[in-house]
Design a protein around this motif. Structure first.
Motif, mmCIF file in Angstrom:
data_model
loop_
_atom_site.group_PDB
_atom_site.id
_atom_site.type_symbol
_atom_site.label_atom_id
_atom_site.label_comp_id
_atom_site.label_asym_id
_atom_site.label_seq_id
_atom_site.Cartn_x
_atom_site.Cartn_y
_atom_site.Cartn_z
ATOM 1 N N LEU A 10 -8.705 12.396 -1.727
ATOM 2 C CA LEU A 10 -8.728 12.682 -0.290
ATOM 3 C C LEU A 10 -7.930 11.629 0.478
ATOM 4 O O LEU A 10 -7.083 11.964 1.320
ATOM 5 C CB LEU A 10 -10.163 12.738 0.233
ATOM 6 N N LEU A 11 -8.192 10.355 0.211
ATOM 7 C CA LEU A 11 -7.472 9.278 0.907
ATOM 8 C C LEU A 11 -5.979 9.335 0.614
ATOM 9 O O LEU A 11 -5.151 9.193 1.521
ATOM 10 C CB LEU A 11 -8.038 7.912 0.510
ATOM 11 N N ASP A 12 -5.620 9.537 -0.652
ATOM 12 C CA ASP A 12 -4.202 9.621 -1.016
ATOM 13 C C ASP A 12 -3.519 10.775 -0.272
ATOM 14 O O ASP A 12 -2.402 10.640 0.203
ATOM 15 C CB ASP A 12 -4.035 9.823 -2.523
ATOM 16 N N ARG A 13 -4.204 11.900 -0.164
ATOM 17 C CA ARG A 13 -3.646 13.072 0.526
ATOM 18 C C ARG A 13 -3.489 12.801 2.026
ATOM 19 O O ARG A 13 -2.461 13.095 2.621
ATOM 20 C CB ARG A 13 -4.548 14.281 0.270
ATOM 21 N N GLU A 14 -4.515 12.218 2.627
ATOM 22 C CA GLU A 14 -4.485 11.965 4.076
ATOM 23 C C GLU A 14 -3.523 10.846 4.454
ATOM 24 O O GLU A 14 -3.004 10.823 5.559
ATOM 25 C CB GLU A 14 -5.890 11.620 4.579
ATOM 26 N N LEU A 15 -3.319 9.895 3.551
ATOM 27 C CA LEU A 15 -2.504 8.731 3.863
ATOM 28 C C LEU A 15 -1.138 8.777 3.187
ATOM 29 O O LEU A 15 -0.475 7.759 3.046
ATOM 30 C CB LEU A 15 -3.248 7.451 3.460
ATOM 31 N N ASP A 16 -0.714 9.964 2.787
ATOM 32 C CA ASP A 16 0.589 10.117 2.146
ATOM 33 C C ASP A 16 1.676 10.047 3.214
ATOM 34 O O ASP A 16 2.015 11.030 3.852
ATOM 35 C CB ASP A 16 0.670 11.451 1.404
ATOM 36 N N MET A 17 2.185 8.840 3.422
ATOM 37 C CA MET A 17 3.200 8.606 4.453
ATOM 38 C C MET A 17 4.408 7.953 3.783
ATOM 39 O O MET A 17 4.256 7.075 2.942
ATOM 40 C CB MET A 17 2.653 7.672 5.535
ATOM 41 N N PRO A 18 5.603 8.366 4.171
ATOM 42 C CA PRO A 18 6.824 7.831 3.544
ATOM 43 C C PRO A 18 7.217 6.458 4.098
ATOM 44 O O PRO A 18 8.075 6.346 4.963
ATOM 45 C CB PRO A 18 7.868 8.885 3.890
ATOM 46 N N PHE A 19 6.564 5.415 3.595
ATOM 47 C CA PHE A 19 6.880 4.060 4.021
ATOM 48 C C PHE A 19 7.434 3.266 2.847
ATOM 49 O O PHE A 19 6.975 3.434 1.712
ATOM 50 C CB PHE A 19 5.628 3.335 4.542
ATOM 51 N N ASP A 20 8.382 2.402 3.138
ATOM 52 C CA ASP A 20 8.847 1.440 2.148
ATOM 53 C C ASP A 20 7.911 0.247 2.266
ATOM 54 O O ASP A 20 8.113 -0.636 3.088
ATOM 55 C CB ASP A 20 10.297 1.047 2.426
ATOM 56 N N ASP A 21 6.843 0.260 1.473
ATOM 57 C CA ASP A 21 5.757 -0.698 1.610
ATOM 58 C C ASP A 21 5.479 -1.317 0.243
ATOM 59 O O ASP A 21 5.211 -0.604 -0.714
ATOM 60 C CB ASP A 21 4.522 0.040 2.143
ATOM 61 N N SER A 22 5.525 -2.620 0.155
ATOM 62 C CA SER A 22 5.280 -3.310 -1.117
ATOM 63 C C SER A 22 3.803 -3.638 -1.314
ATOM 64 O O SER A 22 3.455 -4.451 -2.164
ATOM 65 C CB SER A 22 6.109 -4.591 -1.176
#
Length: 105
Positions: A10-22
């Motif tokens: 659920l969290l992965d689905r809701e927070l699937d945002m295209p960020f270049d984040d390390s």
């Protein structure tokens, strides 16, 4: 599917945002798969983990993670104390920094 897997999905689905984040977002530490109580916080600190454990939490969700780039290359000092506490207390750890910040919900 365990309760932990369902929550993570659920969290992965809701927070699937295209960020270049390390920040190595997502499930950073797994537990047995059972989740009875969750606590949320900003920083992955020992005082937060201790309070969560005192409340009976076995899943903590934090904005700031324990792992980014390759900082867990060596499990010593503070990294050791944080990981040891979570593992000893059976607490799973989920992190989401920039995807959380940028989420419109």
């Amino acid at each position: 599917m365990t309760q932990l897997q369902q929550i993570v999905a659920l969290l992965d689905r809701e927070l699937d945002m295209p960020f270049d984040d390390s920040s190595n977002n997502g499930l950073q530490i797994q537990n047995s798969g059972e989740v009875h109580t969750m606590c949320t916080g900003v920083d992955a600190s020992l005082p937060f983990f201790e309070q969560a454990a005192a409340l009976g939490a076995n899943l903590v969700i934090c904005l700031h993670g324990l792992s980014w780039q390759d900082n867990l290359k060596h499990i010593t000092g503070l990294n050791y104390r944080l990981l040891h506490f979570l593992l000893t207390h059976g607490i799973a750890r989920y992190a989401s920094h920039l995807p959380h910040d940028g989420n419109p919900k």
